[in-house]
Design a protein around this motif. Structure first.
Motif, PDB file in Angstrom:
ATOM      1  N   GLU A  69       0.832  -1.205   0.000  1.00 41.73           N
ATOM      2  CA  GLU A  69       0.000   0.000   0.000  1.00 41.73           C
ATOM      3  C   GLU A  69       0.869   1.259   0.000  1.00 41.73           C
ATOM      4  N   VAL A 106       2.322   1.876  -3.437  1.00 42.23           N
ATOM      5  CA  VAL A 106       1.331   2.482  -4.342  1.00 42.23           C
ATOM      6  C   VAL A 106       1.259   3.984  -4.089  1.00 42.23           C
ATOM      7  N   ASP A 107       1.167   4.367  -2.820  1.00 43.51           N
ATOM      8  CA  ASP A 107       1.079   5.793  -2.480  1.00 43.51           C
ATOM      9  C   ASP A 107       2.324   6.550  -2.923  1.00 43.51           C
ATOM     10  N   TYR A 126       2.255   6.960  -6.697  1.00 46.78           N
ATOM     11  CA  TYR A 126       1.297   8.001  -7.076  1.00 46.78           C
ATOM     12  C   TYR A 126       1.901   9.378  -6.824  1.00 46.78           C
ATOM     13  N   GLY A 168      -7.022  12.590  -7.236  1.00 43.65           N
ATOM     14  CA  GLY A 168      -7.217  11.193  -7.603  1.00 43.65           C
ATOM     15  C   GLY A 168      -6.838  10.894  -9.035  1.00 43.65           C
ATOM     16  N   VAL A 216       0.391  -0.749  -8.270  1.00 46.38           N
ATOM     17  CA  VAL A 216      -1.037  -1.028  -8.078  1.00 46.38           C
ATOM     18  C   VAL A 216      -1.330  -2.489  -8.415  1.00 46.38           C
ATOM     19  N   TYR A 227      -0.090  -4.632  -5.574  1.00 46.78           N
ATOM     20  CA  TYR A 227      -0.946  -4.417  -4.413  1.00 46.78           C
ATOM     21  C   TYR A 227      -2.290  -5.125  -4.596  1.00 46.78           C
ATOM     22  N   ASN A 228      -2.914  -4.915  -5.756  1.00 49.93           N
ATOM     23  CA  ASN A 228      -4.220  -5.527  -6.006  1.00 49.93           C
ATOM     24  C   ASN A 228      -4.145  -7.049  -5.986  1.00 49.93           C
ATOM     25  N   GLN A 240      -9.241  -2.376  -3.759  1.00 52.59           N
ATOM     26  CA  GLN A 240      -8.499  -2.261  -5.022  1.00 52.59           C
ATOM     27  C   GLN A 240      -8.210  -0.800  -5.331  1.00 52.59           C
ATOM     28  N   LYS A 241      -7.040  -0.524  -5.871  1.00 49.34           N
ATOM     29  CA  LYS A 241      -6.650   0.828  -6.285  1.00 49.34           C
ATOM     30  C   LYS A 241      -6.788   0.917  -7.803  1.00 49.34           C
ATOM     31  N   GLN A 248      -5.876   2.002 -11.674  1.00 50.79           N
ATOM     32  CA  GLN A 248      -4.674   2.214 -12.472  1.00 50.79           C
ATOM     33  C   GLN A 248      -4.907   3.354 -13.443  1.00 50.79           C
TER      34      GLN A 248
END
Length: 189
Positions: free
Chosen positions: A35, A38-39, A42, A89, A148, A151-152, A171-172, A174
Motif C-alpha cells: 500500500e 502504491v502511495d 502516485y 485522484g 497497483v 498491491y491488487n 483495489q486501487k 490504475q
C-alpha cells in the motif's frame, strides 16, 4: 500420556502458535508495504506532472512574446494547467492531463507557423524540458501501475484477501489510456 508426551505436544503447539503469529505479522507488513509503495508511486506521478506544469508558464510567456494571435489556445493551456494542479485522484488527474496534452499539442502546432519562435533557444530548451517531462510522466505512471498491480494481487489472493478486507484495503485504480488515445490527434485552426 506421560509428562514427556504433554511437554512434546505443548512445544509443538507453542511452535505452531509462534509460526502463526509470525505469519500474520509478515502478511500484515507485506500488505502495508504494498500500500505504501502504491502511495509513493502516485506521489511520483504527481511530482512529474507538477514539474511539467511548472514549465508551462515559461512556455506560454515565450510564445506570447511572438504576438501569437491565437489567444484562445494560450488560455486553454493555462486553464488546463490549473485543472491539473487541482486534480484529486487518478481519474481527475487523467482527465486534466489529457486536456493539457491536447492544448499543448495545439500550441505547438501554432508555433510551427513562427520560424523565429521555433529557432528561439529558450523555446527549444522548453520543448526539450517538456519532452523530458512527458517521458518522466510515462515512466512514473508505468511504475505506479506496476505497484497497483502488485498491491491488487496481494489483497485479492489467499491469504491476503482475508486480512486486507478487515484492514479496509480495497483495489486501487490504475492509470489507463483514454478511449481513442491510439488515434493521431487532429489539430485545427
Amino acid at each position: 500420556m506421560n509428562n514427556k508426551g504433554f511437554i512434546s505436544v505443548g512445544i509443538v503447539l507453542i511452535v505452531l502458535i509462534l509460526i502463526g503469529i509470525f505469519g500474520f505479522f509478515s502478511l500484515y507488513n507485506g500488505l502495508k508495504e504494498a500500500e505504501i509503495r502504491v502511495d509513493a508511486s502516485y506521489g511520483q506521478v504527481e511530482n512529474q506532472m507538477q514539474r511539467r506544469s511548472d514549465l508551462i508558464p515559461n512556455l506560454v510567456n515565450t510564445v506570447k512574446g511572438y504576438d501569437v494571435h491565437e489567444k484562445s489556445i494560450i488560455e486553454e493551456v493555462v486553464n488546463a494547467r490549473a485543472k491539473l494542479a487541482g486534480a484529486q485522484g487518478v481519474e481527475q488527474m487523467d482527465a486534466a492531463n489529457a486536456e493539457l496534452t491536447g492544448a499543448l499539442g495545439r500550441l505547438f502546432a501554432i508555433a510551427e507557423g513562427y520560424p523565429d519562435l521555433k529557432a528561439n533557444t529558450q523555446y527549444l530548451e522548453l520543448m526539450r524540458e517538456l519532452s523530458g517531462s512527458e517521458n518522466r510522466i510515462a515512466v512514473a505512471r508505468r511504475d505506479y501501475n506496476e505497484a497497483v498491480r502488485a498491491y491488487n494481487v496481494r489483497i485479492s489472493t489467499f491469504p491476503g484477501m482475508f486480512l486486507a478486507g478487515s484492514m479496509g484495503m480495497t483495489q486501487k485504480p490504475q492509470f489507463k489510456a483514454k478511449e481513442g488515445a491510439d488515434a493521431v490527434p487532429e489539430v485545427k485552426f
